[in-house]
Enzyme design. Sequence first.
Site, PDB file in Angstrom:
ATOM      1  CB  SER A   1       2.425   8.710  -2.050  1.00 34.23           C
ATOM      2  OG  SER A   1       2.044   8.423  -0.729  1.00 34.23           O
TER       3      SER A   1
ATOM      4  CG  HIS B   1       4.900   4.295  -0.044  1.00 33.58           C
ATOM      5  ND1 HIS B   1       3.616   4.141  -0.523  1.00 33.58           N
ATOM      6  CD2 HIS B   1       5.062   5.637   0.143  1.00 33.58           C
ATOM      7  CE1 HIS B   1       3.020   5.315  -0.613  1.00 33.58           C
ATOM      8  NE2 HIS B   1       3.885   6.240  -0.212  1.00 33.58           N
TER       9      HIS B   1
END
Length: 262
Positions: A96, A229
């Site tokens: 991320s 995610h």
Amino acid sequence: MTLSPTDNQKWIRRYHPAQDAPVRLVCLPHAGGAASYFFPVSKALSPAVDVLAVQYPGRQDRRADPCIENLSELADLTTEALLPWTDRPLALFGHSMGATLAYEVTLRLEERGIKPTALFVSGRRAPSRHRDETVHLRDDAGLIEELRVLSGTDTQMLDDREVLEMVLPALRADYRAIETHRARPGLRVGCPLHALTGDNDPKATVDEVQDWEHHTTAPFAITVLPGGHFYLNDHSREIVGLISDGIASDGFTSGGTTTPAR
């Protein structure tokens, strides 16, 4: 900027020192994350790989250190912290926000004549695929909702006000750093780049992740796994294997391959 030995120790966590490992893997956490997130990776790769996990200011044992709200500054300081560890080849893995940071650190290392052996970027769209995002401008409730949507944090923790008061300042600073960052156009790393993502990640579509291939002059590969995610929480064994294989092969097949989600 040069960090003192004491400052350097603040930045780097070495949970399973591997004195004889031929290569080091630098792991960079996601927004709001901490070095301890990579403890299992360190354990799994030792003693074949010497794993270094970066501890950003403002969290865990660095809570008293001011958070950094500028990704370029964070990249500069992280690069300085890694310089004493460049006596062996380095590979980098970031998830991320950590993926963008790993890319920026790789650029800075290469500018100093230090060429990492591989760059692994996870759960993050390519630097050229910008989105206008303003999570860092939300109130505390909005930040907490973001965590719930991404499912990257134990939901019980999100109900603990004392814990939230400790993590929210770092989380907000990290979101401000990544959401206001603009990559320098036209730059590419010179090492092999492997992008990894979940097939249902709201923060990065497969198409957006595929565009990482335009940010390296070396071979590129992409792996897509089932999940959102934080897909990597459910695929730790596969990801550790991919990292191990990528480091051992000193590169990837040119053109890259996509592992279909199953």
